[in-house]
Design an enzyme around this catalytic site. Structure first.
Site, PDB file in Angstrom:
ATOM      1  N   ARG A  48       0.840  -1.215   0.000  1.00  0.00           N
ATOM      2  CA  ARG A  48       0.000   0.000   0.000  1.00  0.00           C
ATOM      3  C   ARG A  48       0.872   1.261   0.000  1.00  0.00           C
ATOM      4  O   ARG A  48       0.399   2.357  -0.252  1.00  0.00           O
ATOM      5  CB  ARG A  48      -0.977  -0.016   1.189  1.00  0.00           C
ATOM      6  N   TYR A  99     -15.405  19.661 -14.119  1.00  0.00           N
ATOM      7  CA  TYR A  99     -15.886  18.285 -14.319  1.00  0.00           C
ATOM      8  C   TYR A  99     -16.943  17.969 -13.250  1.00  0.00           C
ATOM      9  O   TYR A  99     -16.766  18.287 -12.073  1.00  0.00           O
ATOM     10  CB  TYR A  99     -14.695  17.321 -14.237  1.00  0.00           C
ATOM     11  N   ASP A 171      -6.454  21.003 -12.908  1.00  0.00           N
ATOM     12  CA  ASP A 171      -6.804  19.721 -13.514  1.00  0.00           C
ATOM     13  C   ASP A 171      -6.363  19.811 -14.976  1.00  0.00           C
ATOM     14  O   ASP A 171      -6.949  20.544 -15.772  1.00  0.00           O
ATOM     15  CB  ASP A 171      -8.314  19.467 -13.380  1.00  0.00           C
ATOM     16  N   LYS A 196      -7.763   9.090 -19.034  1.00  0.00           N
ATOM     17  CA  LYS A 196      -8.026   9.712 -20.336  1.00  0.00           C
ATOM     18  C   LYS A 196      -6.786   9.641 -21.242  1.00  0.00           C
ATOM     19  O   LYS A 196      -6.364   8.557 -21.569  1.00  0.00           O
ATOM     20  CB  LYS A 196      -8.504  11.150 -20.106  1.00  0.00           C
TER      21      LYS A 196
HETATM   22  N1  PLP Z   1     -11.093  15.416 -14.279  1.00  0.00           N
HETATM   23  C1  PLP Z   1     -11.623  15.501 -15.513  1.00  0.00           C
HETATM   24  C2  PLP Z   1     -11.411  16.744 -16.312  1.00  0.00           C
HETATM   25  C3  PLP Z   1     -12.387  14.443 -16.019  1.00  0.00           C
HETATM   26  O1  PLP Z   1     -12.928  14.550 -17.254  1.00  0.00           O
HETATM   27  C4  PLP Z   1     -12.591  13.286 -15.214  1.00  0.00           C
HETATM   28  C5  PLP Z   1     -13.407  12.150 -15.713  1.00  0.00           C
HETATM   29  O2  PLP Z   1     -14.133  12.264 -16.684  1.00  0.00           O
HETATM   30  C6  PLP Z   1     -12.025  13.247 -13.942  1.00  0.00           C
HETATM   31  C7  PLP Z   1     -11.271  14.319 -13.513  1.00  0.00           C
HETATM   32  C8  PLP Z   1     -12.226  12.055 -13.038  1.00  0.00           C
HETATM   33  O3  PLP Z   1     -11.382  11.015 -13.419  1.00  0.00           O
HETATM   34  P1  PLP Z   1     -11.714   9.450 -13.195  1.00  0.00           P
HETATM   35  O4  PLP Z   1     -12.919   9.134 -14.003  1.00  0.00           O
HETATM   36  O5  PLP Z   1     -10.443   8.795 -13.677  1.00  0.00           O
HETATM   37  O6  PLP Z   1     -11.941   9.251 -11.732  1.00  0.00           O
END
Ligand code: PLP
Length: 357
Positions: A48, A99, A171, A196
């Site tokens: 972990r 998001y 982000d 992504k």
């Molecule tokens: N940040 C953005 C801009 C996203 O588009 C997403 C998911 O679509 C996330 C964070 C969250 O990521 P995860 O789905 O890998 O938890």
């Protein structure tokens, strides 16, 4: 790990960082270490806390973003761990079109009295700066935003936040370090949904946080290790394999996205194109509204109707099909994630489907 020459480009870093040393009999790639525990007396101790496959991924993404990287089980695990940095009664400034998962998590924390959110319009830099005062513990940025495709003036907002003694997180999921390196622009933390573009093949969920400050790194690693929001070794290996081709994929998909944005802008069925001028994601608003958008996503043969983005295959969806999407996102908006297929094939498929809406 391997010793790299200084000042190599992103394309070279993506390929060479995080590899075993160039010694006889070393494998070129880090193996998938399936281990919950290690023989005592060394540095690894427990699964972990450390895993050599994560470390290779973290070294590579860290080199690309210009900081120290920590990998997580998902983008949301990374986001939640960063939000856990702020103390009770603190204010988080956040774009109104972040998001949806980020907004839902902030809403949940607010409901439970953990923090207060201050929603801002990212396109109005003066309003974002005006929202930053001594109560603000964290400024959250997402640029471009998902799916509104708005951009933040990162250096200007960072300057105002730092003057107020506040950290800024970006982000960077949409831009990737190939197109935008927020730490170089002064941001304190970068978060990724590595699910992504980083992993890039729609087959793995993973997240990451990258920072420059060693103390902050230690705090985040401590939280991750205690929360247990760690990725699996196989996921880390897949994400690293994807990361090797990130610059190539982003370059190809971005060129295609720019061309599709241009052609869609001239199409009578499209009322609006949102493309920030870089990257592989764009959004279009259908002139015929949500019905036309739903008809479009049902009518293609190459474009796949699916949520998420950043894979080698082109996908799209009408974002307001999700209840959590803010009502300020047009109901007829379709977000397109452009893959690495041939641009003419992608365009023919879209144009054919648009004829029917
Ligand atoms: N940040 C953005 C801009 C996203 O588009 C997403 C998911 O679509 C996330 C964070 C969250 O990521 P995860 O789905 O890998 O938890």
């Amino acid at each position: 790990m391997t010793d790299l020459p200084g000042h190599v480009s992103a394309a070279t870093l993506a390929v060479h960082a995080g590899r075993p040393p160039h010694d006889p009999d070393q494998p070129l790639n880090v193996p998938i270490t399936m281990a919950s525990t290690y023989v005592a007396g060394g540095d690894l101790e427990y699964g972990r806390h450390t895993n050599p496959t994560w470390t290779a991924f973290e070294e590579t993404l860290g080199a690309l973003e210009g900081g120290r990287c920590l990998s997580f089980a998902s983008g949301m695990a990374a986001i939640t761990t960063v939000l856990d940095l702020v103390g009770p009664d603190s204010v988080v400034v956040v774009p109104q079109h972040s998001y949806t998962g980020t907004l839902l998590m902030l809403g949940d924390l607010e409901l439970r009295g953990r923090l207060t959110t201050r929603l801002v319009d990212l396109t109005d830099t003066a309003a974002v700066i005006a929202a930053i005062d001594e109560d603000v513990a964290l400024v959250w940025l997402e640029s471009p935003t998902n799916p509104a495709m708005e951009l933040a003036d990162i250096p200007a907002i960072v300057a105002a936040a730092h003057a107020a003694g506040t950290r800024v997180v970006v982000d960077n999921t949409f831009a990737t370090p190939v197109l935008q390196r927020p730490l170089e622009q002064g941001a304190d933390l970068v978060v990724h949904s590595a699910t992504k573009f980083i992993a890039g093949h729609s087959d793995v969920l993973m997240g990451a946080v990258v920072v420059r400050d060693e103390e902050l790194y230690a705090v985040l690693k401590g939280r991750r290790d205690l929360m247990g929001s760690i990725p699996g070794p196989f996921e880390s290996w897949l994400a690293l394999r994807g990361l090797r081709t990130l610059p190539l994929r982003v370059e190809r998909a971005s060129a295609t996205a720019a061309e599709l944005a241009r052609r869609l802008g001239e199409h009578p069925a499209i009322a609006e194109v949102r493309y920030p001028g870089f990257g592989a994601v764009l959004a279009v608003v259908l002139a015929g509204g949500p019905d036309a958008a739903d008809a479009l996503v049902r009518s293609t043969r190459l474009w796949i109707h699916a949520t998420s983005l950043g894979g080698v295959e082109s996908t799209f969806e009408r974002r307001r099909r999700w209840k959590a999407e803010p009502a300020t996102i047009p109901a007829g908006l379709v977000r397109l994630s452009v893959g690495i297929e041939d641009v003419e094939d992608l365009w023919s498929d879209l144009a054919e489907a648009l004829r029917g809406v």
